[in-house]
Design a protein around this motif. Structure first.
Motif, PDB file in Angstrom:
ATOM      1  N   LYS A 149     -69.504  46.273  26.782  1.00 56.76           N
ATOM      2  CA  LYS A 149     -70.299  46.839  25.645  1.00 56.76           C
ATOM      3  C   LYS A 149     -71.280  45.750  25.338  1.00 56.76           C
ATOM      4  N   ILE A 150     -72.385  46.269  24.790  1.00 54.78           N
ATOM      5  CA  ILE A 150     -73.578  45.525  24.271  1.00 54.78           C
ATOM      6  C   ILE A 150     -73.948  45.857  22.978  1.00 54.78           C
ATOM      7  N   SER A 151     -74.272  44.818  22.155  1.00 55.04           N
ATOM      8  CA  SER A 151     -74.402  45.569  20.780  1.00 55.04           C
ATOM      9  C   SER A 151     -75.815  44.576  20.101  1.00 55.04           C
ATOM     10  N   LEU A 152     -76.350  45.431  19.042  1.00 52.02           N
ATOM     11  CA  LEU A 152     -77.498  44.709  18.315  1.00 52.02           C
ATOM     12  C   LEU A 152     -77.347  45.373  17.029  1.00 52.02           C
ATOM     13  N   ASN A 153     -77.936  44.665  15.946  1.00 54.51           N
ATOM     14  CA  ASN A 153     -78.060  45.096  14.710  1.00 54.51           C
ATOM     15  C   ASN A 153     -79.446  45.386  14.218  1.00 54.51           C
ATOM     16  N   VAL A 154     -79.546  46.557  13.630  1.00 56.23           N
ATOM     17  CA  VAL A 154     -80.981  47.064  13.223  1.00 56.23           C
ATOM     18  C   VAL A 154     -81.045  47.229  11.569  1.00 56.23           C
ATOM     19  N   GLU A 155     -82.373  46.781  11.045  1.00 53.87           N
ATOM     20  CA  GLU A 155     -82.244  47.038   9.640  1.00 53.87           C
ATOM     21  C   GLU A 155     -82.169  48.480   9.343  1.00 53.87           C
ATOM     22  N   THR A 156     -81.362  49.074   8.360  1.00 55.31           N
ATOM     23  CA  THR A 156     -81.256  50.253   8.190  1.00 55.31           C
ATOM     24  C   THR A 156     -82.586  51.105   7.670  1.00 55.31           C
ATOM     25  N   LYS A 157     -83.538  50.302   6.997  1.00 53.04           N
ATOM     26  CA  LYS A 157     -84.954  50.877   6.963  1.00 53.04           C
ATOM     27  C   LYS A 157     -85.874  50.839   8.150  1.00 53.04           C
ATOM     28  N   LYS A 158     -85.441  50.353   9.325  1.00 55.69           N
ATOM     29  CA  LYS A 158     -86.143  50.623  10.375  1.00 55.69           C
ATOM     30  C   LYS A 158     -85.672  51.505  11.390  1.00 55.69           C
ATOM     31  N   ASP A 159     -86.072  52.782  10.922  1.00 55.91           N
ATOM     32  CA  ASP A 159     -85.723  54.143  11.511  1.00 55.91           C
ATOM     33  C   ASP A 159     -86.184  54.376  12.971  1.00 55.91           C
ATOM     34  N   ASN A 160     -87.535  53.780  13.170  1.00 52.70           N
ATOM     35  CA  ASN A 160     -88.135  54.090  14.597  1.00 52.70           C
ATOM     36  C   ASN A 160     -87.455  53.268  15.452  1.00 52.70           C
ATOM     37  N   GLU A 174     -71.010  51.079  12.916  1.00 57.55           N
ATOM     38  CA  GLU A 174     -70.589  50.936  11.624  1.00 57.55           C
ATOM     39  C   GLU A 174     -71.600  50.143  10.863  1.00 57.55           C
ATOM     40  N   PRO A 175     -71.707  50.151   9.257  1.00 56.36           N
ATOM     41  CA  PRO A 175     -72.498  49.343   8.514  1.00 56.36           C
ATOM     42  C   PRO A 175     -72.266  47.895   8.760  1.00 56.36           C
ATOM     43  N   TRP A 176     -73.243  47.132   8.663  1.00 58.52           N
ATOM     44  CA  TRP A 176     -73.289  45.568   8.638  1.00 58.52           C
ATOM     45  C   TRP A 176     -74.182  45.144   7.946  1.00 58.52           C
ATOM     46  N   THR A 177     -73.642  43.730   7.076  1.00 64.20           N
ATOM     47  CA  THR A 177     -74.597  43.072   6.365  1.00 64.20           C
ATOM     48  C   THR A 177     -74.997  41.656   6.781  1.00 64.20           C
ATOM     49  N   ILE A 178     -76.391  41.272   6.749  1.00 66.56           N
ATOM     50  CA  ILE A 178     -76.833  40.041   7.121  1.00 66.56           C
ATOM     51  C   ILE A 178     -77.752  39.759   6.004  1.00 66.56           C
ATOM     52  N   ILE A 179     -77.418  38.441   5.483  1.00 64.69           N
ATOM     53  CA  ILE A 179     -78.008  37.873   4.200  1.00 64.69           C
ATOM     54  C   ILE A 179     -78.270  38.778   3.261  1.00 64.69           C
ATOM     55  N   ASP A 180     -76.989  39.692   2.947  1.00 64.43           N
ATOM     56  CA  ASP A 180     -76.983  40.384   1.834  1.00 64.43           C
ATOM     57  C   ASP A 180     -77.850  41.936   2.108  1.00 64.43           C
ATOM     58  N   GLU A 181     -78.377  42.045   3.353  1.00 64.16           N
ATOM     59  CA  GLU A 181     -79.216  43.142   3.562  1.00 64.16           C
ATOM     60  C   GLU A 181     -78.438  43.963   4.513  1.00 64.16           C
ATOM     61  N   PRO A 182     -78.564  45.516   4.129  1.00 62.36           N
ATOM     62  CA  PRO A 182     -77.968  46.468   5.005  1.00 62.36           C
ATOM     63  C   PRO A 182     -78.453  46.771   6.600  1.00 62.36           C
ATOM     64  N   PHE A 183     -77.609  46.671   7.428  1.00 61.60           N
ATOM     65  CA  PHE A 183     -78.019  46.945   8.605  1.00 61.60           C
ATOM     66  C   PHE A 183     -77.095  47.863   9.351  1.00 61.60           C
ATOM     67  N   HIS A 184     -77.516  48.479  10.347  1.00 62.08           N
ATOM     68  CA  HIS A 184     -76.803  49.385  11.443  1.00 62.08           C
ATOM     69  C   HIS A 184     -76.248  48.407  12.467  1.00 62.08           C
ATOM     70  N   HIS A 185     -74.916  48.532  12.836  1.00 60.90           N
ATOM     71  CA  HIS A 185     -74.397  47.855  14.158  1.00 60.90           C
ATOM     72  C   HIS A 185     -74.325  49.019  15.301  1.00 60.90           C
ATOM     73  N   MET A 186     -75.227  48.771  16.249  1.00 63.66           N
ATOM     74  CA  MET A 186     -75.164  49.541  17.137  1.00 63.66           C
ATOM     75  C   MET A 186     -74.687  49.084  18.599  1.00 63.66           C
ATOM     76  N   VAL A 187     -73.943  49.767  19.202  1.00 66.51           N
ATOM     77  CA  VAL A 187     -73.301  49.498  20.508  1.00 66.51           C
ATOM     78  C   VAL A 187     -73.690  50.558  21.831  1.00 66.51           C
ATOM     79  N   LYS A 188     -73.839  49.816  22.808  1.00 66.47           N
ATOM     80  CA  LYS A 188     -73.849  50.627  23.980  1.00 66.47           C
ATOM     81  C   LYS A 188     -72.855  50.266  24.888  1.00 66.47           C
ATOM     82  N   LYS A 189     -71.993  51.372  25.267  1.00 65.89           N
ATOM     83  CA  LYS A 189     -71.141  51.061  26.384  1.00 65.89           C
ATOM     84  C   LYS A 189     -71.654  50.906  27.777  1.00 65.89           C
ATOM     85  N   LEU A 190     -71.122  49.790  28.351  1.00 68.93           N
ATOM     86  CA  LEU A 190     -71.835  49.609  29.834  1.00 68.93           C
ATOM     87  C   LEU A 190     -70.943  50.345  30.983  1.00 68.93           C
TER      88      LEU A 190
END
Length: 190
Positions: A149-160, A174-190
């Motif tokens: 699996k490969i993952s990344l985080n994207v800010e919750t406000k970056k819908d596009n 899952e939700p994730w927090t980086i520098i006290d800001e909300p992110f989406h933790h996104m995973v793709k199974k390989l």
């Protein structure tokens, strides 16, 4: 245009550091312990040329045009979640020596994930499919290294951006927090 993706070299520093900064924004303040753009870029350049942190040239790949291989069109920073913890410990130690205080670096991936830390395409080259090529390349590297699996985080406000990642198979796990800001933790199974 034929795009080639290659390992970054220390000589790429002046083109890569601004793209890292463009991609990670305020996170760069925490990673460098600086607040002015000039100082942040200076410190990102320093970190890029070292070999023990997440934004080292050793973890970075660059997309270039086959015809003009010196002009960087986009960047990709990758590493395992386990390596991320080791590199962040080294970074925290560097920041403590530099500033005389501990600056916490947030963990950004699980240990069993191959992690896309940073991806950025030069603003003049966006919309040409370079970002997609970089993400496909990331998956190839992850599979070569034995990850499922490969993952990344994207800010919750970056819908596009989230929709783009979903369109190529990433799922918000899952939700994730980086520098006290909300992110989406996104995973793709390989």
């Amino acid at each position: 245009m034929t795009i080639i993706i290659r390992n970054a070299t220390q000589e790429d520093v002046n083109q890569v550091a601004p793209l890292i900064y463009d991609a990670i924004g305020d996170i760069a303040n925490r990673l460098t312990g600086e607040s002015s753009e000039h100082k942040i870029l200076e410190q990102l350049e320093l970190l890029f040329c070292q070999n023990d942190n997440r934004h080292s040239y050793l973890n970075t790949y660059v997309a270039v045009n086959e015809i003009d291989s010196l002009k960087i069109l986009g960047i990709l920073v990758l590493y395992s979640g386990e390596d991320g913890i080791k590199m962040d410990t080294a970074l925290q130690n560097w920041l403590k020596i530099k500033h005389g205080k501990t600056i916490k670096i947030d963990q950004e991936a699980h240990l069993d994930e191959f992690y896309v830390d940073t991806i950025c395409v030069h603003e003049k080259c966006r919309g040409l499919g370079i970002g997609t090529k970089l993400l496909q390349f990331a998956e190839e590297i992850a599979m070569q290294k034995g990850f499922t699996k490969i993952s990344l985080n994207v800010e919750t406000k970056k819908d596009n951006a989230r929709r783009l990642y979903e369109s190529i198979g990433y799922v918000v796990t899952e939700p994730w927090t980086i520098i006290d800001e909300p992110f989406h933790h996104m995973v793709k199974k390989l």
